[in-house]
Scaffold this motif. Structure first.
Motif, PDB file in Angstrom:
ATOM      1  N   PRO A   1       0.595  -1.332   0.025  1.00  0.00           N
ATOM      2  CA  PRO A   1      -0.061   0.188  -0.024  1.00  0.00           C
ATOM      3  C   PRO A   1       0.492   1.187  -0.199  1.00  0.00           C
ATOM      4  N   HIS A   2       0.101   2.205  -0.876  1.00  0.00           N
ATOM      5  CA  HIS A   2       0.246   3.481  -0.326  1.00  0.00           C
ATOM      6  C   HIS A   2      -0.708   4.794  -0.161  1.00  0.00           C
ATOM      7  N   ALA A   3       0.432   5.493   0.424  1.00  0.00           N
ATOM      8  CA  ALA A   3      -0.285   7.126   1.140  1.00  0.00           C
ATOM      9  C   ALA A   3      -0.130   8.208  -0.085  1.00  0.00           C
TER      10      ALA A   3
ATOM     11  N   PRO B   1       2.137  15.507  -1.349  1.00  0.00           N
ATOM     12  CA  PRO B   1       3.458  14.402  -1.707  1.00  0.00           C
ATOM     13  C   PRO B   1       3.044  13.116  -1.043  1.00  0.00           C
ATOM     14  N   ALA B   2       3.767  11.935  -1.472  1.00  0.00           N
ATOM     15  CA  ALA B   2       3.793  10.729   0.014  1.00  0.00           C
ATOM     16  C   ALA B   2       3.825  11.000   1.190  1.00  0.00           C
TER      17      ALA B   2
ATOM     18  N   SER C   1       4.196   2.103   4.747  1.00  0.00           N
ATOM     19  CA  SER C   1       3.903   1.130   2.874  1.00  0.00           C
ATOM     20  C   SER C   1       5.016   0.114   2.907  1.00  0.00           C
ATOM     21  N   ASN C   2       4.472  -0.774   2.925  1.00  0.00           N
ATOM     22  CA  ASN C   2       5.289  -2.423   4.050  1.00  0.00           C
ATOM     23  C   ASN C   2       4.429  -3.844   3.251  1.00  0.00           C
TER      24      ASN C   2
ATOM     25  N   THR D   1      -2.866   2.474  -3.967  1.00  0.00           N
ATOM     26  CA  THR D   1      -2.799   3.567  -3.908  1.00  0.00           C
ATOM     27  C   THR D   1      -4.008   4.820  -2.814  1.00  0.00           C
ATOM     28  N   VAL D   2      -3.698   5.065  -2.219  1.00  0.00           N
ATOM     29  CA  VAL D   2      -4.917   6.191  -1.316  1.00  0.00           C
ATOM     30  C   VAL D   2      -4.455   6.946  -0.867  1.00  0.00           C
TER      31      VAL D   2
END
Length: 554
Positions: free
Chosen positions: A397-399, A406-407, A437-438, A474-475
């Protein structure tokens, strides 16, 4: 009495090891809260400290010895494991000093501690020995038996000995396999009186060799006896089958009374593919075991005649090959497998081979939140190889604060994974969760990701996890960071106002002159309260997604 037993156990395990530079040993000492329990009115931890000090004083200088301790620093923490003293020569004083300061308080992660001790001694490269001293069973969801099998399979020449502090016979059986799987010894407290004396004599014999006697005239050679042993035994997997060439077979020979009940000490015991003994005439219980398969029989032995016995284990070899996808090459080492037939259960990770009683076997393969159960039939003498597919994949996952960034690169975002389809109640069961983000393992299927950070809690996109594949999702939090400075303020509250009713609702609050929070993009009311004789102050502020808004309220 128990203190003598523990002293004898530790001494024989430490001193019986050859004092060569390449031989290294690590004591794994139980520091869990149960060590405050008492034996004959004395706390177990006190017995352990005193015994270590006494035994270590007699350790030969050439021996390399270390200390690993668990459960001594934090309550309820299965990661509370510490390498107290690295293995080396002349460490007796350091080990004694560390043990003297132990204050037991935590859990019993004995399997993880033994594994770390083995890794510290590079057990896959060099000969290594671990001596586990525990007064309790594993409490951290691990399998000592599976660990023993794994260490034996991957180690160069690895041995684990287990000393039980006041364990019952039933409890001891749950940890003795750790020693038996690696060719080590398990010593129970129930045999303290006789075993302690015997081991002490052995230690004295090893630590203080007797002086070489003066040469004496050699007597005339006597005629060799007709036989040198009166029992020879080997095992087969099936009736009439070939000898089972397994050098870790456990053999025990114990005298029995008129009712065929074991009495006294064992007459002979060993680990080997075959068994030989020279014992007085009489009736005995012959015990044979490998893994969870046990066979027992009463034998009648004569002093001047050889008895040759074949033990039929009535078992087969089962090799489980777990995979996360049907097209995956080779077994997946992260998948746990289990096989059960009645009371006999074996477990391991990755490709695992078990000796199992013949018959119908219940199989289980588990990874992440997914598990598969199957049934197979194993015939006596059969070698069966069986694949099991546990369909799991990986989500990464990414946010983002906004679509343009930005991330969020730290581990502050809480990601939760729920089924994509909502039930009629609207409540979905959470399948898994992680922070940052793991990578995270999930059963194959369709999901939706939920993300939470600060006052932001959003539903992310739908995604699909495929067997043994990586899926990235990605959220967009659509949020920003609000920082408020209020000199002299006592409490800072963040409010929203309902445009229809005019009612204010508190989003978050913080005491002090500073306030910082990740919040959804929008317009808010900052309400500052003061302890001094000063009226509350309110100020409106707008936060844009992907930005940091700083305001000062005076």
């Amino acid at each position: 009495m128990f203190k003598q037993f523990v002293a004898a156990c530790l001494a024989v395990l430490c001193l019986a090891l050859p004092a060569r530079s390449q031989d290294r040993s690590m004591i794994v000492l139980d520091g869990s809260g149960s060590m405050w329990g008492q034996i004959d009115g004395v706390a177990k931890i006190t017995i352990a400290r005193d015994t270590l000090r006494d035994v270590l004083a007699a350790v030969p200088e050439g021996n390399e010895l270390g200390l690993m301790v668990y459960g001594h620093r934090r309550k309820g923490d299965c990661a509370d494991i510490e390498l107290a003293v690295p293995a080396g020569r002349g460490t007796a004083g350091a080990i004694s000093d560390f043990a003297a300061g132990l204050k037991p308080k935590g859990k019993t992660p004995l399997s993880a501690a033994v594994k770390q001790a083995a890794e510290q001694m590079r057990y896959t490269e060099d000969k290594a020995t671990v001596i586990l001293v525990t007064d309790g069973l594993e409490t951290c969801d691990a399998d000592p038996c599976a660990l023993g099998a794994m260490l034996e399979e991957t180690g160069v020449d690895f041995t684990a000995h287990v000393v039980g502090f006041g364990l019952t016979a039933e409890e001891g059986a749950q940890v003795s396999c750790l020693a038996e799987e690696t060719g080590g010894r398990y010593i129970e407290a129930s045999n303290a009186a006789t075993l302690g004396e015997a081991l002490t004599q052995t230690v004295v014999a090893v630590a203080e060799p007797a002086p070489v006697p003066e040469a004496a005239p050699q007597p005339a050679p006597e005629p060799e006896p007709a036989i040198t042993v009166n029992l020879k035994a080997h095992a087969t997997l099936s009736e009439g089958g070939p000898a089972y060439d397994e050098k870790k077979l456990r053999w025990e020979l114990t005298p029995v009374d008129a009712n065929d009940k074991p009495v006294g000490r064992r007459a002979a015991e060993t680990y080997n593919a075959a068994f030989e003994a020279d014992v007085p005439a009489g009736r005995y219980l012959l015990f044979t075991r490998f893994g969870g398969v046990i066979r027992e029989r009463i034998v009648e032995l004569n002093r001047d005649a050889l008895s040759e016995i074949v033990v039929n284990m009535d078992a087969g070899l089962l090799t489980l090959v777990p995979k996360r996808a049907a097209d995956q090459e080779g077994a997946d080492k992260a998948v746990q497998v289990k096989a059960r037939n009645g009371d006999v259960e074996q477990a391991g990770y990755g490709e695992s081979t078990f000796l199992m009683p013949a018959g119908d076997l219940s199989l289980l393969a588990r990874h992440a939140a997914a598990e598969v159960t199957e049934t197979v039939t194993l015939a006596a003498g059969q070698s069966l190889r069986h694949e099991m597919i546990v369909s799991t994949g990986v989500v990464l996952p990414h946010a983002l604060y906004s679509e343009a960034g930005p991330a969020i690169e730290d581990n502050s975002v809480n990601f939760r994974y729920v089924p994509a389809e909502k039930p009629i109640s609207g409540k979905r069961r959470q399948i898994g969760a992680n922070y940052g983000s793991n990578r995270y393992n999930l059963p194959a299927g369709d999901y939706q990701v939920l993300a939470r950070l600060g006052s932001v809690d959003v539903e992310g996109p739908l995604f699909t996890v495929h067997p043994n594949q990586l899926t990235e999702v990605t959220v967009n939090l659509d949020a920003g960071v609000l920082h408020v400075s209020a000199p002299g303020g006592y409490q800072i509250r963040l409010l929203t106002k309902d445009m229809m009713t005019g009612k204010e609702r508190q989003i978050n609050a913080q005491y002090g002159e500073e306030f910082q929070r990740v919040v959804p993009a929008g317009t808010y009311i900052v309400d500052v309260r003061y302890k001094i004789d000063k009226a509350d102050v309110q100020q409106q502020v707008s936060v844009k997604a992907g930005t940091r808004e700083e305001v000062t309220v005076e």
